[in-house]
Design an enzyme around this catalytic site. Structure first.
Site, PDB file in Angstrom:
ATOM      1  N   GLY A 360       0.820  -1.202   0.000  1.00 22.12           N
ATOM      2  CA  GLY A 360       0.000   0.000   0.000  1.00 22.12           C
ATOM      3  C   GLY A 360       0.849   1.245   0.000  1.00 22.12           C
ATOM      4  O   GLY A 360       2.073   1.189   0.147  1.00 22.12           O
ATOM      5  N   PRO A 361       0.243   2.404  -0.152  1.00 21.91           N
ATOM      6  CA  PRO A 361       0.995   3.669  -0.196  1.00 21.91           C
ATOM      7  C   PRO A 361       1.611   3.998   1.164  1.00 21.91           C
ATOM      8  O   PRO A 361       1.236   3.410   2.188  1.00 21.91           O
ATOM      9  CB  PRO A 361      -0.076   4.694  -0.590  1.00 21.91           C
ATOM     10  CG  PRO A 361      -1.369   4.082  -0.185  1.00 21.91           C
ATOM     11  CD  PRO A 361      -1.201   2.601  -0.336  1.00 21.91           C
ATOM     12  N   PRO A 362       2.546   4.937   1.202  1.00 26.81           N
ATOM     13  CA  PRO A 362       3.182   5.301   2.480  1.00 26.81           C
ATOM     14  C   PRO A 362       2.182   5.897   3.465  1.00 26.81           C
ATOM     15  O   PRO A 362       1.250   6.598   3.073  1.00 26.81           O
ATOM     16  CB  PRO A 362       4.229   6.345   2.068  1.00 26.81           C
ATOM     17  CG  PRO A 362       4.434   6.137   0.603  1.00 26.81           C
ATOM     18  CD  PRO A 362       3.136   5.647   0.060  1.00 26.81           C
ATOM     19  N   GLY A 363       2.407   5.608   4.742  1.00 28.86           N
ATOM     20  CA  GLY A 363       1.649   6.261   5.800  1.00 28.86           C
ATOM     21  C   GLY A 363       0.326   5.631   6.155  1.00 28.86           C
ATOM     22  O   GLY A 363      -0.429   6.199   6.941  1.00 28.86           O
ATOM     23  N   VAL A 364       0.019   4.424   5.601  1.00 19.70           N
ATOM     24  CA  VAL A 364      -1.288   3.812   5.904  1.00 19.70           C
ATOM     25  C   VAL A 364      -1.197   2.814   7.059  1.00 19.70           C
ATOM     26  O   VAL A 364      -2.193   2.168   7.391  1.00 19.70           O
ATOM     27  CB  VAL A 364      -1.890   3.127   4.665  1.00 19.70           C
ATOM     28  CG1 VAL A 364      -2.172   4.144   3.589  1.00 19.70           C
ATOM     29  CG2 VAL A 364      -0.974   2.030   4.140  1.00 19.70           C
ATOM     30  N   GLY A 365      -0.010   2.654   7.671  1.00 17.24           N
ATOM     31  CA  GLY A 365       0.097   1.819   8.858  1.00 17.24           C
ATOM     32  C   GLY A 365       0.613   0.419   8.615  1.00 17.24           C
ATOM     33  O   GLY A 365       0.382  -0.467   9.436  1.00 17.24           O
ATOM     34  N   THR A 367       3.788  -0.759   8.607  1.00 18.29           N
ATOM     35  CA  THR A 367       4.826  -1.138   9.562  1.00 18.29           C
ATOM     36  C   THR A 367       4.266  -1.272  10.972  1.00 18.29           C
ATOM     37  O   THR A 367       4.570  -2.228  11.684  1.00 18.29           O
ATOM     38  CB  THR A 367       5.966  -0.100   9.541  1.00 18.29           C
ATOM     39  OG1 THR A 367       6.473   0.017   8.214  1.00 18.29           O
ATOM     40  CG2 THR A 367       7.080  -0.516  10.479  1.00 18.29           C
ATOM     41  N   SER A 683      -9.712   4.514 -17.406  1.00 19.36           N
ATOM     42  CA  SER A 683     -11.032   4.678 -16.803  1.00 19.36           C
ATOM     43  C   SER A 683     -11.725   5.986 -17.166  1.00 19.36           C
ATOM     44  O   SER A 683     -12.812   6.268 -16.680  1.00 19.36           O
ATOM     45  CB  SER A 683     -10.912   4.581 -15.270  1.00 19.36           C
ATOM     46  OG  SER A 683     -10.092   5.614 -14.766  1.00 19.36           O
ATOM     47  N   LYS A 726     -12.529   6.511  -5.344  1.00 23.46           N
ATOM     48  CA  LYS A 726     -13.250   7.369  -6.291  1.00 23.46           C
ATOM     49  C   LYS A 726     -14.624   7.750  -5.761  1.00 23.46           C
ATOM     50  O   LYS A 726     -15.043   8.917  -5.874  1.00 23.46           O
ATOM     51  CB  LYS A 726     -13.384   6.646  -7.631  1.00 23.46           C
ATOM     52  CG  LYS A 726     -12.071   6.478  -8.384  1.00 23.46           C
ATOM     53  CD  LYS A 726     -12.277   5.721  -9.685  1.00 23.46           C
ATOM     54  CE  LYS A 726     -10.968   5.561 -10.455  1.00 23.46           C
ATOM     55  NZ  LYS A 726     -11.150   4.818 -11.712  1.00 23.46           N
TER      56      LYS A 726
END
Length: 799
Positions: A360-365, A367, A683, A726
């Site tokens: 997932g992207p950085p900062g989503v928890g 670790t 899309s 979205k």
């Protein structure tokens, strides 16, 4: 004429570790009550006292047999009681005396002594005296050259002295000798014999110092190729060689200790034999050699590993769920996967091969959830950062024969964890690289393969270590840079970016309390309203995770702390009206969307790494030669979607009253605002088609409708990704209707309930379904029958 010496009765003092000579002033301490009483009795009389040394220092109450027979009659110069209750005495030796008898022992010693005079006459022995003095001066000079910190003034005065008696007094006072040696000198009456004895003692001291220097020289030679920490060991060896001793006992003790620890290990016999061979090699080596250091370091590292130690898993699914929910909001997929894992372990405790990859992207928890999983399951936790690792030895370790060799990161994590079944988090696994030193990804294949890791071999340890009980959790931002064989070994769980509502709940339930505590504030000192949190999320941060959000909350806490400490207010309340006073002007403004139905303007939905956004598309039509212009940093895929849209609109032109030759007679311009931001992806196909139909047919598009979907050349709407993000963007922008591909119907389960409650979802199978919802209703244009026949005939020919 000789006069007979008379016996004298006086207080007596027995001292330990000290011999006093005539004509010498000395300091000494007294702690025994009997000795203190003798000194005070002497002070009250004529200040004279008989002082002699004890043969053995162990006796506190010596009798006449424990004392040397020759001592000195001394005059007490001064007595002083210290703060430590110790009596300090200054005394000067007057003349030698011989102990005849002890008359009393209590309350202090009283002795009967007789003067023991020296032979002062030299006579015909002057030449012998001169020879002895020269020899003793030469010996003292050698002694002064090898003795550190010897005062030059003392050496000079000794070399200039011509009186044998004064020479003796100076030397015996300044040279450290044993008590027995000094007593022998005190008992000798003739000056020549006394100087001869002192000469022998000084010469012996010089020889001892020379031997010590030779030993130190040998030690320095041995330390040329040996590490500094072995200095003491090498010195002990040199001394042992000088004395003819050995280190056999020390070797045997180390051998027994290592052997006992190896025997207790829960490993196969082949590995035990390997370790025993290393111990045998160590036993045959010198303890100061470099090879002995390597083997000791190797054995210590192996024996520190948790071969027999493990922790018990917590298998109560409800309690584990409570821990995970307390630490993290959302992340339902991850939590469900962990709970499934624990449920299976309850039924089959010996299950192996549980490897989870959080992407997932950085900062989503990603670790932090690894640590929460370890806490929930009751396991030890270790984190290994793989970002930038490019050497295979970082994973597998270095062979112990190399200088500075050490185990790899996996084995080192096991040693730090102290358990053979910890949770090891392999962080940033997608950031590993490789160069000429090897490929660390290939080294991880064995670590993460449940069929192989039960006998993982580190290059340093050399014997197999069981990693099958370890729960490996890996994290990555993308799977595209992970090698396919490595990715195949992991169960990938996608962590999407947080929605607006999730960020709000995380901030309110976790980040605000955390930052209040971190900045020394109580909940009564700072209040942040819900509206203020939403404004921070919408207008001050734009990210997938919550790191920037936490930094903004921390900034509010610091500013509130300053206000409270300055005494301006006792508590601070931050709401939508005053938040700009604390955080400044809003950084991100709301999308400037159309407030009424307009021609050629359509609200598309797009996914970014920081969440979903509304992406308006504009289309304009001009008289021209059929040129299609696209602007707004559109990628190749979007440009192809524009061409597909034009081709499809040609096929449905009649239905919407569009000229069949528009692709020849009209120039079309498609534009996406925010031209500095690159945009790409399939899309936007339905959005472009809707914009073209609206512009060509002059039909307005509803401003409260948003859409997403890929189209084919025949008008079929294909499913897309990122629906959750979205739809959240559509909800935030106030959309009433969202058109999605019918293939994404099942994905609505992941959409937030607040979004589903406020938005009407329309499932589109074909582009005409989209147009029916998005375009304003308009009466179809009347077509003459003859013209209709011509069109029908044209269609028949083209088919």
């Amino acid at each position: 004429m000789k006069t007979k010496l008379e016996d004298i009765t006086m207080p007596a003092l027995a001292i330990r570790g000290l011999v006093i000579f005539p004509n010498v002033v000395v300091h000494f301490d007294v702690t025994r009550e009997t000795s203190e009483a003798a000194l005070r009795a002497a002070m009250n009389d004529n200040k004279l006292i008989f002082i002699t040394s004890q043969r053995d220092d162990c006796f506190d109450e010596p009798d006449i047999n424990d004392l040397y027979q020759v001592g000195v009659v001394a005059e007490i110069r001064q007595m002083l009681k210290g703060t430590d209750n110790v009596l300090r005495v200054l005394a000067e030796g007057k003349y030698r005396a011989k102990l005849i008898d002890i008359l009393q022992y209590e309350p202090y010693l009283v002795a009967n002594v007789r003067e023991f005079p020296e032979i002062k006459r030299i006579g015909s022995d002057e030449i012998e005296i001169e020879a002895v003095m020269r020899a003793i001066k030469q010996a003292f000079y050698q002694y002064a050259t090898v003795m550190p910190r010897m005062p030059k003034e003392l050496t000079s005065s000794v070399m200039k002295e011509t009186d044998p008696f004064k020479l003796f007094d100076v030397l015996v006072f300044n040279i450290p000798l044993a008590v027995d040696d000094k007593e022998m000198l005190l008992e000798e009456s003739h000056i020549i014999s006394r100087l001869g004895m002192l000469l022998a003692m000084i010469s012996r001291e010089v020889e001892v110092i020379d031997i010590e220097r030779n030993i130190q020289e040998k030690v320095r030679q041995q330390l040329d190729n040996t590490q500094k920490e072995y200095y003491l060991r090498a010195q002990m060896k040199a001394i042992a060689n000088q004395l003819g001793e050995s280190e056999e006992d020390e070797y045997q003790e180390d051998y027994d200790e290592y052997s006992e620890k190896i025997q207790a290990l829960d490993i196969d016999e082949e590995s035990k034999e390997k370790l025993f061979r290393e111990v045998d090699r160590l036993n045959k080596m010198s303890s100061a050699s470099q090879d002995a250091f390597v083997i000791r370091n190797y054995l210590d590292n192996v024996l520190e590993l948790p071969w027999n130690i493990s922790t018990k898993d917590k298998t109560d699914v409800k309690k584990v769920k409570e821990v995970l929910d307390k630490d993290h909001y959302g992340l339902d997929k991850v939590k469900e996967r962990i709970l499934e894992n624990i449920a299976v372990r309850e039924l089959k405790p010996d299950i192996k091969g549980q490897i989870i990859c959080l992407v997932g992207p950085p900062g989503v928890g990603k670790t932090s959830i690894g640590k929460s999983i370890a806490r929930a399951m009751g396991r030890k936790y270790q984190r290994i950062s793989l970002g930038g690792v490019r050497d295979e030895s970082d994973i597998r370790g270095h062979r112990k024969t190399y200088v500075g060799a050490m185990p790899g990161r996996i084995i080192n994590a096991m040693k730090l964890a102290g358990s053979k079944n910890p949770l090891i988090l392999l962080d940033e696994i997608d950031k590993m690289t490789h160069d000429m030193r090897g490929d660390p990804s290939s080294a991880l294949l064995e670590v993460l393969d449940s069929e192989q890791n039960s006998a993982f071999r580190d290059h340093y340890i050399e014997i197999p270590f069981d990693l099958s009980n370890v729960l490996f959790v890996t994290t990555a931002n993308t799977t595209q840079t992970i090698d396919s064989p490595l990715l195949d070994r992991m169960d990938v769980i996608e962590l999407t970016s947080y929605t607006r509502e999730e960020k709000f709940h995380i901030a309110k339930e976790h980040l605000v309390p955390k930052q209040l505590k971190a900045n020394g504030l109580k909940s009564t000192m700072l209040k942040i309203s819900d509206d203020a949190l939403y404004i921070i999320i919408d207008n001050y941060t734009r990210e997938a995770g919550v790191r920037s959000l936490e930094r903004k909350i921390a900034s509010l806490c610091r500013k509130a702390a300053k206000i409270i400490v300055n005494g301006e207010k006792k508590s601070v309340r931050i709401g939508s009206r005053n938040i700009e006073e604390f955080l400044g002007v809003k950084k991100y403004l709301d999308d400037d969307l159309a407030k009424k139905n307009e021609i050629g303007i359509v609200n598309g939905l797009a996914w970014t790494s920081v969440g979903g956004v509304i992406m308006p598309l504009e289309a304009s039509v001009f008289d021209g030669k059929g040129v299609i212009e696209t602007t707004g940093s559109l990628g190749d895929v979007m440009k192809e979607s524009a061409k597909i849209a034009v081709s499809y609109v040609r096929s449905i032109a009649d239905k919407y009253g569009i000229s069949g030759d528009f692709y020849k007679e009209k120039d079309i311009h498609i534009h996406a605002p925010e031209g500095a931001t690159p945009k790409d992806g399939p899309s936007a196909g339905v959005t472009m088609t809707t914009a073209l139909v609206s512009a060509l047919a002059n039909i307005p598009v509803k401003h409260d409708v948003a859409m997403t979907g890929e189209i084919t050349l025949h008008g079929k709407v294909l499913p897309i990704g990122g629906l959750r993000e979205k739809t959240m963007a559509a909800y935030k922008a106030g959309m009433k209707t969202v058109v999605i591909p019918v293939g994404n119907k099942s994905d609505l389960e992941e959409v937030d309930s607040v979004v589903k409650d406020n938005i009407n979802f329309v499932y589109a199978e074909k582009i005409t379904d989209v147009l029916d919802v998005a375009l304003e209703k308009k009466e179809p244009r009347y077509i003459k029958p003859k013209h209709r026949d011509e069109i029908s005939k044209r269609h028949t020919v083209s088919s």
